[in-house]
Write an enzyme that holds these catalytic residues in place. Structure first.
Site: not given
Ligand SMILES: Cc1cc2nc3c(=O)[nH]c(=O)nc-3n(C[C@H](O)[C@H](O)[C@H](O)COP(=O)(O)O)c2cc1C
Length: 390
Positions: A108, A165, A278, A309
């Protein structure tokens, strides 16, 4: 010493909850509003059943594949997450774990470790960018990633900034000052394992964002960076096509939920997309990504690599996504729980669980390879899928 191995991701989550300060754990739960999308990402996988075979099963199973130009030993990649303070080695620990298990990761632009350090730990790393600042700044960030040896670019566009939330958001300080440490002390002293790990490294989480500054600027604080991002005009598809033209290599757009946008991404010349909401952190009420995958994969799967994802917690979830048209999946919270529970070894543990779960499903479904998976392996309830846009 106690055996720190865990048998499922749910166990890792419980351990992470016990080990991490409440504010850090809450930042990983994340989510938006009523949490409808977070829940659906998980529940939708549970709605899908398997159609197993019993005799004539394969003695060997193959799950290696290739994603964004990288050979990986299983169809599971590390999704980019901008989280701070989970572990002193942060994304470097995650990169080492991914390298040890033969897979790739997204880093990230809001991560806590510089891209150069992460690339040194795992050359199969893609640099993830949000649209922050003007085109010159975007190009300069990309140039830094290129110089560090990034294997590809991931552009994430699905973010809408607001959203409280119903279960409450964690307090995230602007900077980890002495006063802030005192304020956080009550929740941290009850987490001795966590505290010891930082003390041993002689650092406190600094909550800066080292991959965002360009032209020798100092790393901004998390909120400073967030503020710049909020003030940036959101990217158009022309911007995406321009950014793509600046990168001579694999390029993914992450955050596609609609068929019409999947086609726009193809037109912009991307090499891969991730069907993503996301992780339920964007618009609450967006359907689970596994419901959206089949129509998107049918529409563009022969033109770009389609990943998914959201909600992947076990090998069986990976198999369901592959059977419905994904080339591979990215995991987010699953590895964050592993990192929180047991550092690098915990992330390796999660990847091992994914591998053994995929292997067991291939065996039970009578397949020799992930390439043989089809919807015929699954039981989908009527009306399971959702088609958004076009
Ligand atoms: C705490 C947290 C921070 C995240 N930060 C980013 C990020 O900086 N960039 C990004 O593309 N996705 C970010 N995401 C999304 C993840 O890349 C991904 O899409 C998502 O966590 C997938 O769902 P899952 O947690 O159920 O596997 C974040 C997700 C979480 C939970």
């Amino acid at each position: 010493m106690a055996n720190k191995w865990f048998e499922t991701v749910a166990v890792a989550q419980r351990r992470a909850k016990r080990r991490l300060p409440a504010s850090v754990y809450g930042a990983l739960i994340a989510g938006a509003e009523a949490g409808v999308t977070i829940r659906d990402n998980i529940d939708a996988f549970s709605e899908i059943g398997f159609a197993p075979k019993t005799a004539g099963l394969s003695a060997t199973r193959e799950m290696a594949t290739r994603v964004m130009g990288q050979d990986i030993s299983l169809p599971v990649l590390i999704s980019p997450t901008g989280v701070q303070a989970v572990h002193p080695d942060g994304e470097v620990a995650v990169a080492r774990a991914a390298a040890a298990r033969g897979t790739a990761m997204g880093l990230s632009s809001f991560a806590s470790k510089p891209v150069e350090e992460v690339m040194a730990a795992n050359p199969k790393t893609f640099f993830q960018m949000y649209w922050v600042g003007d085109r010159d700044e975007m190009a300069a960030r990309m140039e830094r990633a290129r110089a560090a040896g990034a294997a590809g670019i991931i552009v994430t566009l699905d973010w809408s900034f607001s959203f409280g939330r119903d279960w409450g958001s964690p307090r995230i300080p602007e900077k980890m000052t002495f006063q802030e440490m005192l304020r956080q002390a009550p929740s941290v002293v009850t987490r001795p394992g966590y505290l010891y790990q930082w003390l041993r490294n002689g650092v406190v989480p600094d909550l800066t964002v080292p991959n965002l500054p360009v032209g020798g600027q100092e790393a901004p604080t998390f909120f400073g960076a967030y503020g710049q991002w909020m003030q940036t005009t959101p990217a158009s598809w022309e911007d995406v096509a321009w950014l793509r033209s600046q990168w001579d290599g694999p390029f993914m757009v992450k955050g596609i939920t609609r068929v019409d946008e999947a086609k726009r991404a193809v037109d912009a010349g991307v090499s891969a997309i991730s069907v993503s909401n996301h992780g339920g952190n964007n618009l609450d009420g967006t359907p689970a990504t596994i419901r959206l995958l089949p129509d998107i994969a049918t529409a563009v799967g022969d033109q770009v690599e389609v990943l998914l994802d959201g909600g992947v917690r076990r090998g069986g979830d990976v198999v369901k996504a592959l059977a419905l048209g994904a080339r591979a999946v990215l995991i987010g919270r699953a590895y964050l729980w592993g990192l929180g529970a047991n550092g690098q070894a915990g992330v390796e543990n999660v990847l091992d669980l994914m591998r053994s779960g995929i292997d067991a499903c291939l065996l039970g479904l009578g397949h020799q390879s992930i390439a043989e998976l089809t919807p015929d392996d699954l039981v989908l309830p009527p009306g399971f899928t959702r088609r958004l846009g076009g």
